[in-house]
Design a protein around this motif. Structure first.
Motif, short mmCIF file in Angstrom:
data_model
loop_
_atom_site.label_atom_id
_atom_site.label_comp_id
_atom_site.label_asym_id
_atom_site.label_seq_id
_atom_site.Cartn_x
_atom_site.Cartn_y
_atom_site.Cartn_z
N PHE A 191 8.95 18.81 15.54
CA PHE A 191 8.64 17.39 15.55
C PHE A 191 7.56 17.04 14.52
O PHE A 191 7.55 15.93 13.98
N ALA A 192 6.65 17.97 14.26
CA ALA A 192 5.64 17.74 13.23
C ALA A 192 6.30 17.63 11.86
O ALA A 192 5.93 16.77 11.05
N LEU A 193 7.29 18.48 11.60
CA LEU A 193 8.03 18.39 10.34
C LEU A 193 8.83 17.10 10.28
O LEU A 193 8.91 16.45 9.22
N PHE A 194 9.43 16.72 11.39
CA PHE A 194 10.18 15.47 11.48
C PHE A 194 9.27 14.28 11.15
O PHE A 194 9.62 13.41 10.33
N ALA A 195 8.10 14.23 11.78
CA ALA A 195 7.17 13.12 11.55
C ALA A 195 6.64 13.13 10.12
O ALA A 195 6.46 12.06 9.51
N SER A 196 6.38 14.30 9.57
CA SER A 196 5.89 14.39 8.19
C SER A 196 6.94 13.90 7.20
O SER A 196 6.61 13.23 6.21
N VAL A 209 8.24 6.99 14.82
CA VAL A 209 7.37 5.88 14.38
C VAL A 209 6.04 5.94 15.13
O VAL A 209 4.96 5.79 14.55
N LEU A 210 6.13 6.18 16.44
CA LEU A 210 4.93 6.29 17.28
C LEU A 210 4.05 7.44 16.82
O LEU A 210 2.82 7.29 16.70
N MET A 211 4.64 8.59 16.55
CA MET A 211 3.88 9.76 16.08
C MET A 211 3.14 9.46 14.78
O MET A 211 1.96 9.79 14.62
N THR A 212 3.84 8.82 13.86
CA THR A 212 3.27 8.55 12.54
C THR A 212 2.13 7.54 12.63
O THR A 212 1.07 7.74 12.03
N LEU A 213 2.33 6.47 13.37
CA LEU A 213 1.30 5.45 13.49
C LEU A 213 0.10 5.96 14.28
O LEU A 213 -1.05 5.66 13.95
N MET A 214 0.35 6.74 15.33
CA MET A 214 -0.74 7.25 16.14
C MET A 214 -1.59 8.25 15.37
O MET A 214 -2.82 8.26 15.47
N SER A 246 2.31 13.90 16.25
CA SER A 246 3.40 14.59 16.95
C SER A 246 2.85 15.51 18.03
O SER A 246 3.45 15.64 19.11
N ALA A 247 1.70 16.15 17.76
CA ALA A 247 1.09 17.02 18.77
C ALA A 247 0.69 16.22 20.01
O ALA A 247 0.90 16.65 21.14
N ILE A 248 0.14 15.02 19.78
CA ILE A 248 -0.28 14.17 20.89
C ILE A 248 0.92 13.74 21.73
O ILE A 248 0.93 13.86 22.96
N VAL A 249 1.96 13.24 21.06
CA VAL A 249 3.12 12.71 21.78
C VAL A 249 3.88 13.82 22.51
O VAL A 249 4.22 13.68 23.70
N PHE A 275 -8.11 2.35 16.70
CA PHE A 275 -7.93 3.20 15.53
C PHE A 275 -6.78 2.64 14.70
O PHE A 275 -5.67 3.17 14.71
N ARG A 276 -7.07 1.59 13.96
CA ARG A 276 -6.02 0.90 13.21
C ARG A 276 -5.36 1.80 12.17
O ARG A 276 -4.19 1.62 11.83
N ARG A 277 -6.10 2.76 11.65
CA ARG A 277 -5.55 3.67 10.65
C ARG A 277 -4.93 4.92 11.29
O ARG A 277 -4.46 5.81 10.58
N GLY A 278 -4.94 5.01 12.61
CA GLY A 278 -4.50 6.22 13.28
C GLY A 278 -5.67 7.18 13.45
O GLY A 278 -6.74 6.98 12.88
N VAL A 279 -5.45 8.23 14.22
CA VAL A 279 -6.52 9.17 14.51
C VAL A 279 -7.06 9.81 13.24
O VAL A 279 -8.27 9.78 12.96
N MET A 280 -6.19 10.39 12.43
CA MET A 280 -6.64 11.06 11.21
C MET A 280 -7.06 10.07 10.14
O MET A 280 -7.97 10.36 9.35
N GLY A 281 -6.43 8.91 10.10
CA GLY A 281 -6.84 7.89 9.13
C GLY A 281 -8.27 7.44 9.36
O GLY A 281 -9.06 7.29 8.43
N GLU A 282 -8.62 7.23 10.63
CA GLU A 282 -9.99 6.83 10.96
C GLU A 282 -10.97 7.96 10.68
O GLU A 282 -12.09 7.73 10.20
N LEU A 283 -10.57 9.21 10.96
CA LEU A 283 -11.45 10.35 10.70
C LEU A 283 -11.71 10.51 9.21
O LEU A 283 -12.86 10.74 8.79
#
Length: 332
Positions: A37-42, A244-249, A262-265, A310-318
């Motif tokens: 799923f991580a590859l799918f989301a990427s 879509v959820l994985m990518t935005l989150m 993807s790890a979170i979902v 976290f409008r940019r997502g978890v990693m975007g905000e970090l």
């Protein structure tokens, strides 16, 4: 520490954690599912995060490739590597057809065309005799890789899956940092300007659509090999919603965001019941024990929190936070 060194260190740490995970109690099949799923989301992020194209039909490439690879391995007695290659090529062909039709429109019309085409494939999978209908394609054997490596062992399959996912991710990294990737970013930022500079925008859109579909097909083929089956849920529109959820989150437009998302979902979908039972024992509230039956509610709540906080997502905000610290001189 520069951002490049920090990213290199983070990816190295993640790779090391994945290598040793089975020896520290991690369930190999669960981690392999997460990697798929991580590859799918990427792959999806390559289309949405870097090109600005929102596809609601990526489940067609995931599920279509899953069925193709599973059928080839089970019925035609293909070896695992040939099944995966066939599924990847099948995803690319589906992406070529869908992309050629969809890129003629923009915005919501583009998204709706991809969704409509994916639903057409869903009904084909539902009715076609070789897909197994509602029962799905069951009992797909893992076989022997190159006729030598027996994949029946979960541990062996785990490291093969890890190598495949890492190679797929490296293809995405190379694409993003290539001149081709820079053109994709230009299309996302200002498509009319990219056209004025002489770029054939539709050709670039079609190429990235096919590449994204092929990598999604790789994820779907690998998922079938790992789990031993392909079902209608793989090709259903909800799989497109999940990615879509994985990518935005996680944070679209970042390389690490889809991995984290993807790890979170996936962790929520598979471990929320255990978490609920633990909370029920800890707090004494029996309501928590029902969380396993309310996965969509919990996932939706977390998504709302991420969108608001976290409008940019978890990693975007970090990444933005680290950039601010570096700018203020608080980070070496």
């Amino acid at each position: 520490m520069t951002s490049k060194k920090l990213a290199f260190f983070g990816y190295g740490l993640l790779l090391l954690a994945l290598i040793v995970a089975p020896f520290f109690g991690a369930y190999p099949v669960f981690v392999m599912k997460l990697m798929c799923f991580a590859l799918f989301a990427s792959a999806f992020n390559l289309l949405l995060g870097y090109t600005g194209l929102l596809s609601f039909g990526h489940a067609a490439f995931l599920g279509g490739a899953a069925y193709m690879a599973g059928h080839a391995i089970k019925v035609w007695s293909f070896t695992p590597e040939l099944g995966i290659i066939l599924g990847t090529l099948g995803g690319a062909v589906l992406g070529l057809v869908a992309g050629w039709l969809a890129i003629r429109r923009q915005g919501i019309y583009f998204s709706m065309i991809t969704l409509a085409l994916a639903q057409m494939l869903f009904f084909v999978a539902l009715q076609a005799p070789f897909t197994g209908g509602e029962d799905g394609l069951q009992g797909v054997p893992r076989g022997k890789l190159f006729g030598l490596i027996d994949l029946s062992s979960d541990l062996t399959m785990y490291y093969v899956a890890l190598v495949i996912c890492v190679l797929g991710f490296l293809v995405i990294v190379r694409t993003v940092h290539s001149p081709f990737g820079q053109v994709l970013k230009a299309i996302k930022e200002n498509e009319p300007r990219a056209i004025s500079l002489g770029y054939d925008v539709n050709r670039f859109k079609l190429l990235v659509f096919v590449l994204s579909a092929a990598l999604t097909g790789l994820a779907g083929s690998l998922k079938t090999l790992v789990l031993g089956f392909a079902t209608l849920s793989d090709v259903h529109w909800t799989s497109s919603g999940h990615v879509v959820l994985m990518t935005l989150m996680g944070g679209m437009g970042t390389l690490s965001g889809p991995i984290v998302g993807s790890a979170i979902v996936v962790a929520l979908e598979n471990k929320i019941g255990d978490l609920g039972s633990w909370l029920a024992k800890l707090t004494g509230f029996e309501w928590f024990s029902t969380l396993g039956e309310s996965v969509t509610i919990v996932t939706g709540f977390i998504f709302v929190v991420c969108v608001l906080a976290f409008r940019r997502g978890v990693m975007g905000e970090l990444i933005a936070w680290l950039a601010r610290r570096r700018g203020s001189g608080k980070m070496l």
